[in-house]
Design an enzyme around this catalytic site. Structure first.
Site, PDB file in Angstrom:
ATOM      1  CD  GLU A 101      -2.787  -1.720   2.588  1.00 40.00           C
ATOM      2  OE1 GLU A 101      -3.918  -2.111   2.343  1.00 40.00           O
ATOM      3  OE2 GLU A 101      -2.561  -0.636   3.430  1.00 40.00           O
ATOM      4  CE  LYS A 119     -11.918   1.172  10.061  1.00 39.04           C
ATOM      5  NZ  LYS A 119     -11.431   1.163   8.526  1.00 39.04           N
TER       6      LYS A 119
HETATM    7  C1  5RP Z   1      -4.250  -2.745   4.719  1.00 41.29           C
HETATM    8  C2  5RP Z   1      -5.504  -1.591   5.350  1.00 41.29           C
HETATM    9  C3  5RP Z   1      -6.232  -1.223   5.147  1.00 41.29           C
HETATM   10  O1  5RP Z   1      -7.094  -0.565   4.224  1.00 41.29           O
HETATM   11  C4  5RP Z   1      -7.206  -0.832   6.620  1.00 41.29           C
HETATM   12  O2  5RP Z   1      -7.365  -2.012   7.287  1.00 41.29           O
HETATM   13  C5  5RP Z   1      -8.610  -0.901   6.915  1.00 41.29           C
HETATM   14  O3  5RP Z   1      -9.018  -2.434   6.367  1.00 41.29           O
HETATM   15  P1  5RP Z   1     -11.256  -1.920   5.859  1.00 41.29           P
HETATM   16  O4  5RP Z   1     -11.116  -0.950   5.652  1.00 41.29           O
HETATM   17  O5  5RP Z   1     -11.310  -2.791   5.925  1.00 41.29           O
HETATM   18  O6  5RP Z   1     -11.461  -1.765   7.784  1.00 41.29           O
HETATM   19  O7  5RP Z   1      -4.888  -0.865   5.217  1.00 41.29           O
HETATM   20  O8  5RP Z   1      -3.325  -3.426   4.951  1.00 41.29           O
END
Ligand code: 5RP
Length: 227
Positions: A101, A119
């Protein structure tokens, strides 16, 4: 909420773009919607996936993919997050894809994050900070990480380690609700031998498409690359 945010982010995707496709349950809705826009509305884009799971999903919904080195730069990366703070610093890696990422995000003109309102935090550090490490002598790397973490550090997967798409392990580090200087901590952790990458993204995210009880809003970083 994740679906609403994921779909709303597609408004930022324009014809001809090369788009980084993040990993996780929120951005998976973006990928599916991009597939629909391609088949139903003739949207023409190429995508670069940040994980094997996203690659498989994108192919299954008809998003054409290219390699990151095939494009000079991506126009936009859309990705999820585990936490974001008022300066748009992020904790990522809940799904274990943080290294790919970050590689993709660093090669993008701009980064758009999709998230539900849970978040959003004032200070990063409640979500355990994921650090990808080499399997070689990982206990030694973990012990070194524990010296710069006030709380517990643990190998993800415990009895059967979680293995990333790169063959690495993940150490989750509990910063007990407070990472006061994310940029500094990022460089400290990157100095530990055996660390591949840390899930702190500082100065990379430009906007968050956030869904909450009141609907979807887009938070734009001041002087960010998305206007
Ligand atoms: C994966 C990530 C994801 O983007 C992060 O964990 C958020 O995930 P979700 O949308 O399932 O809550 O960083 O490595």
């Amino acid at each position: 909420m994740k679906r609403a945010a994921g779909i709303a982010a597609c408004n930022w995707v324009k014809d001809g773009m090369a788009v980084g496709l993040g990993t996780g349950s929120t951005v998976s809705h973006t990928v599916v919607e991009l597939g629909r826009l391609i088949s139903d509305e003739g949207l023409s884009i190429v995508g670069v996936p940040t994980s094997i799971a996203t690659r498989d999903l994108a192919l299954s919904v008809g998003v054409p993919l290219v390699g990151l080195s095939d494009v000079e730069i991506l126009d936009l990366v859309i990705d999820g997050t585990d936490e974001f703070d008022p300066s748009f610093s992020l904790i990522k890696g809940g799904g274990g894809a943080l290294t790919r990422e970050k590689i993709v995000a660093q090669r993008s003109r701009a980064m758009l994050v999709v998230a539900d309102e849970t978040k959003q935090v004032q200070v990063l550090g409640t979500f355990p900070l994921p650090v990808e490490v080499l399997p070689f002598e990982w206990e030694v790397t973990m012990s070194r990480l524990s010296e710069i973490c006030p709380g517990k550090v643990k190998l993800r997967g415990a009895s059967k380690p979680f293995v990333t798409d790169n063959g690495g392990y993940i150490i989750d580090c509990d910063y007990q609700g407070v990472i006061s200087n994310p940029k500094l901590l990022e460089s400290e952790i990157l100095c530990v031998a055996g660390v591949v990458e840390v899930g702190l993204f500082c100065g990379i995210c430009d906007a968050v498409v956030m869904a909450g009880g009141m609907g979807v809003e887009t938070l734009l970083k001041e002087n960010g690359r998305i206007v």
